[in-house]
Design a protein around this motif. Sequence first.
Motif, PDB file in Angstrom:
ATOM      1  N   LEU A  67       0.823  -1.201   0.000  1.00 50.64           N
ATOM      2  CA  LEU A  67       0.000   0.000   0.000  1.00 50.64           C
ATOM      3  C   LEU A  67       0.863   1.258   0.000  1.00 50.64           C
ATOM      4  N   ALA A  68       1.932   1.260   0.785  1.00 47.11           N
ATOM      5  CA  ALA A  68       2.818   2.424   0.808  1.00 47.11           C
ATOM      6  C   ALA A  68       3.488   2.620  -0.548  1.00 47.11           C
ATOM      7  N   LEU A  69       3.893   1.508  -1.179  1.00 51.40           N
ATOM      8  CA  LEU A  69       4.540   1.582  -2.484  1.00 51.40           C
ATOM      9  C   LEU A  69       3.582   2.095  -3.550  1.00 51.40           C
ATOM     10  N   ALA A  70       2.321   1.663  -3.455  1.00 53.36           N
ATOM     11  CA  ALA A  70       1.317   2.090  -4.434  1.00 53.36           C
ATOM     12  C   ALA A  70       0.929   3.550  -4.251  1.00 53.36           C
ATOM     13  N   GLY A  71       1.231   4.118  -3.079  1.00 55.92           N
ATOM     14  CA  GLY A  71       0.802   5.481  -2.801  1.00 55.92           C
ATOM     15  C   GLY A  71      -0.705   5.510  -2.663  1.00 55.92           C
ATOM     16  N   PRO A  72      -1.251   4.994  -1.552  1.00 55.45           N
ATOM     17  CA  PRO A  72      -2.700   4.833  -1.432  1.00 55.45           C
ATOM     18  C   PRO A  72      -3.449   6.149  -1.605  1.00 55.45           C
ATOM     19  N   LYS A  73      -4.642   6.037  -2.173  1.00 55.55           N
ATOM     20  CA  LYS A  73      -5.492   7.218  -2.335  1.00 55.55           C
ATOM     21  C   LYS A  73      -5.817   7.811  -0.969  1.00 55.55           C
ATOM     22  N   ARG A  74      -6.012   9.108  -0.954  1.00 57.25           N
ATOM     23  CA  ARG A  74      -6.442   9.756   0.272  1.00 57.25           C
ATOM     24  C   ARG A  74      -7.924   9.499   0.462  1.00 57.25           C
ATOM     25  N   GLY A  75      -8.282   9.169   1.679  1.00 58.38           N
ATOM     26  CA  GLY A  75      -9.678   8.889   1.993  1.00 58.38           C
ATOM     27  C   GLY A  75     -10.323  10.050   2.711  1.00 58.38           C
ATOM     28  N   ALA A  76     -11.397   9.745   3.418  1.00 57.79           N
ATOM     29  CA  ALA A  76     -12.090  10.752   4.199  1.00 57.79           C
ATOM     30  C   ALA A  76     -11.341  11.005   5.502  1.00 57.79           C
ATOM     31  N   PRO A  77     -11.484  12.201   6.072  1.00 59.61           N
ATOM     32  CA  PRO A  77     -10.792  12.501   7.323  1.00 59.61           C
ATOM     33  C   PRO A  77     -11.257  11.622   8.480  1.00 59.61           C
ATOM     34  N   ALA A 106      -2.133   8.497   4.503  1.00 56.67           N
ATOM     35  CA  ALA A 106      -3.145   8.753   3.478  1.00 56.67           C
ATOM     36  C   ALA A 106      -4.494   9.123   4.089  1.00 56.67           C
ATOM     37  N   ILE A 107      -4.591   9.089   5.402  1.00 55.18           N
ATOM     38  CA  ILE A 107      -5.853   9.405   6.080  1.00 55.18           C
ATOM     39  C   ILE A 107      -5.792  10.831   6.616  1.00 55.18           C
ATOM     40  N   PRO A 108      -6.526  11.757   6.025  1.00 52.79           N
ATOM     41  CA  PRO A 108      -6.484  13.143   6.489  1.00 52.79           C
ATOM     42  C   PRO A 108      -6.932  13.279   7.949  1.00 52.79           C
ATOM     43  N   GLU A 109      -6.285  14.173   8.655  1.00 52.12           N
ATOM     44  CA  GLU A 109      -6.614  14.549  10.028  1.00 52.12           C
ATOM     45  C   GLU A 109      -6.329  13.446  11.054  1.00 52.12           C
ATOM     46  N   LEU A 110      -5.784  12.326  10.612  1.00 50.28           N
ATOM     47  CA  LEU A 110      -5.415  11.273  11.556  1.00 50.28           C
ATOM     48  C   LEU A 110      -4.041  11.604  12.141  1.00 50.28           C
ATOM     49  N   ILE A 111      -3.974  11.690  13.449  1.00 48.99           N
ATOM     50  CA  ILE A 111      -2.711  11.961  14.130  1.00 48.99           C
ATOM     51  C   ILE A 111      -2.144  10.633  14.621  1.00 48.99           C
ATOM     52  N   VAL A 112      -0.989  10.272  14.108  1.00 47.83           N
ATOM     53  CA  VAL A 112      -0.365   8.993  14.451  1.00 47.83           C
ATOM     54  C   VAL A 112       0.913   9.258  15.230  1.00 47.83           C
ATOM     55  N   ARG A 113       1.028   8.635  16.393  1.00 45.49           N
ATOM     56  CA  ARG A 113       2.219   8.775  17.217  1.00 45.49           C
ATOM     57  C   ARG A 113       2.794   7.401  17.528  1.00 45.49           C
ATOM     58  N   ARG A 114       4.073   7.373  17.786  1.00 51.96           N
ATOM     59  CA  ARG A 114       4.716   6.191  18.347  1.00 51.96           C
ATOM     60  C   ARG A 114       5.061   6.520  19.787  1.00 51.96           C
ATOM     61  N   LEU A 115       4.447   5.809  20.706  1.00 48.15           N
ATOM     62  CA  LEU A 115       4.714   6.045  22.119  1.00 48.15           C
ATOM     63  C   LEU A 115       6.057   5.433  22.503  1.00 48.15           C
ATOM     64  N   PRO A 116       6.669   5.882  23.586  1.00 46.18           N
ATOM     65  CA  PRO A 116       7.926   5.281  24.041  1.00 46.18           C
ATOM     66  C   PRO A 116       7.785   3.770  24.217  1.00 46.18           C
TER      67      PRO A 116
END
Length: 202
Positions: A67-77, A106-116
């Motif tokens: 999916l990352a290689l394909a450059g997934p389409k942007r979806g809904a927020p 590719a997901i608008p407004e999604l905040i993704v974090r990596r916790l410690p």
Amino acid sequence: MQPRDRLRHSFGEDRGEPGVPHGRERRLNGIDLEHDAGLGADRRKATFQQAAGRELGAKVRDVSELLALAGPKRGAPIGMEVAYDAPCHLEHAQGVRNPPLEMLAAIPELIVRRLPGSERCCGSAGIYSLLRPTMARAILAQKIEVIAQASPRPALIATGNPGCLMQIGAGLRQAGLKIDVVHPVQLLDRSYAAAGLYRSSQ
């Protein structure tokens, strides 16, 4: 249409036949698609020396890589905060670190974090939690404590391994934390469904 079928459709591989074995359904353009980080590690890092094993390992890719290689389409927020927890079998055994995060971008407004400690084991480790339950619970407790102390606290935990999904989910419930655990592709699927990207294929 189920998420797996939606994914196949997005790759132009919606020619599957009813009753096709599950293994064949996971093959896209000659690549064996795997959404389970544990099984992907086993298949990709095949240690047996037969040529067939090496050939299989060379073809296996995690779904997030494709999916990352394909450059997934942007979806809904999806306006929420998500903590990504890396499965050991994906990040360490397969060396796949960035594709899940690139896919979620590719997901608008999604905040993704990596916790410690997101790269550390949750205690599932295949059947380790069954063979060494006391140690597995101690390892899990450390991860749950980090999640509980996170500020802001994530609405979801995303991880790409069924064992991690169950282990972390059980730990969160036991701790009384109302946080769900999902596979990263489920978030992308949710975004695409909300954007109406599947309507033409149903």
